[in-house]
Design an enzyme around this catalytic site. Structure first.
Site, PDB file in Angstrom:
ATOM      1  N   CYS A   1      20.620  50.647  20.477  1.00 21.15           N
ATOM      2  CA  CYS A   1      21.976  50.969  19.096  1.00 21.15           C
ATOM      3  C   CYS A   1      23.092  50.152  19.127  1.00 21.15           C
ATOM      4  O   CYS A   1      22.912  49.292  20.132  1.00 21.15           O
ATOM      5  CB  CYS A   1      21.971  52.529  18.895  1.00 21.15           C
TER       6      CYS A   1
ATOM      7  N   CYS B   1      25.625  56.842  22.270  1.00 21.23           N
ATOM      8  CA  CYS B   1      25.019  58.518  20.964  1.00 21.23           C
ATOM      9  C   CYS B   1      23.511  58.391  20.824  1.00 21.23           C
ATOM     10  O   CYS B   1      23.248  58.987  21.512  1.00 21.23           O
ATOM     11  CB  CYS B   1      26.166  58.449  20.036  1.00 21.23           C
ATOM     12  N   ARG B   2      22.942  57.477  19.569  1.00 19.39           N
ATOM     13  CA  ARG B   2      21.872  58.148  19.510  1.00 19.39           C
ATOM     14  C   ARG B   2      21.236  57.073  19.822  1.00 19.39           C
ATOM     15  O   ARG B   2      19.852  57.836  20.440  1.00 19.39           O
ATOM     16  CB  ARG B   2      22.107  56.966  17.852  1.00 19.39           C
TER      17      ARG B   2
ATOM     18  N   ASP C   1      24.594  58.315  12.581  1.00 18.25           N
ATOM     19  CA  ASP C   1      25.215  57.687  13.492  1.00 18.25           C
ATOM     20  C   ASP C   1      26.369  59.240  13.954  1.00 18.25           C
ATOM     21  O   ASP C   1      27.772  59.082  12.688  1.00 18.25           O
ATOM     22  CB  ASP C   1      25.825  56.560  13.554  1.00 18.25           C
TER      23      ASP C   1
END
Length: 155
Positions: free
Chosen positions: A9, A14-15, A124
């Site tokens: 990402c 995060c992702r 996201d």
């Protein structure tokens, strides 16, 4: 059977760490040997742990990702990994731009593996609330299951 997968990402906080965690868990449940890692196309969070909200959603699913650290994708990743999955279309463009000509990895959009989600990005959650991280977890878990199924078929 063994496979190697890299999730990418933008910032790798995060992702992509959630995708890494989801695939590790799914592969373990299936008894598959898979090398899994995550990276970002940007360098803002190199060495940083995942976002606290990403850590919280993973922990709610029994997975501790607090030891993960952000890193930036490298040219060598395109030879080291069999599959490089972008978590959104912008990062897919970035990956294709930086992929070296001698790279052997299959580079594609992660959600293309999930029926009905082809061409779409993993949610996201960075600028949203905690609920966005639950949606991201759902996306990456569905994709991880699809990867495991493909690996089983490849057998």
């Amino acid at each position: 059977m063994s496979a190697s997968v890299l999730f990418v990402c933008l910032g790798n906080i995060c992702r992509s760490p959630l995708a890494e965690a989801a695939l590790r868990a799914e592969a373990e449940r299936a008894g598959l040997s898979v090398t899994v890692d995550s990276a970002g196309t940007g360098d803002w969070h190199v060495g940083s742990p995942p976002d606290r909200r990403a850590q919280a959603v993973a922990l709610r699913h029994g997975i501790d990702i607090s030891g993960y650290r952000g890193r930036q994708v490298t040219a060598g990743d395109f030879r080291r990994f069999e599959h490089v999955f972008a978590l959104d279309t912008e990062n897919l463009k970035n990956l294709r731009r930086i992929q070296p000509s001698e790279g052997t990895a299959d580079v594609r959009l992660l959600m293309d593996l999930v029926p009905g989600r082809e061409g779409s990005s993993v949610t996201d959650p960075y600028f949203g609330d905690d609920a966005g991280f639950d949606m991201t977890w759902d996306d990456v878990t569905r994709a991880a299951r699809a990867i495991v199924e493909r690996l089983r078929e490849r057998g």
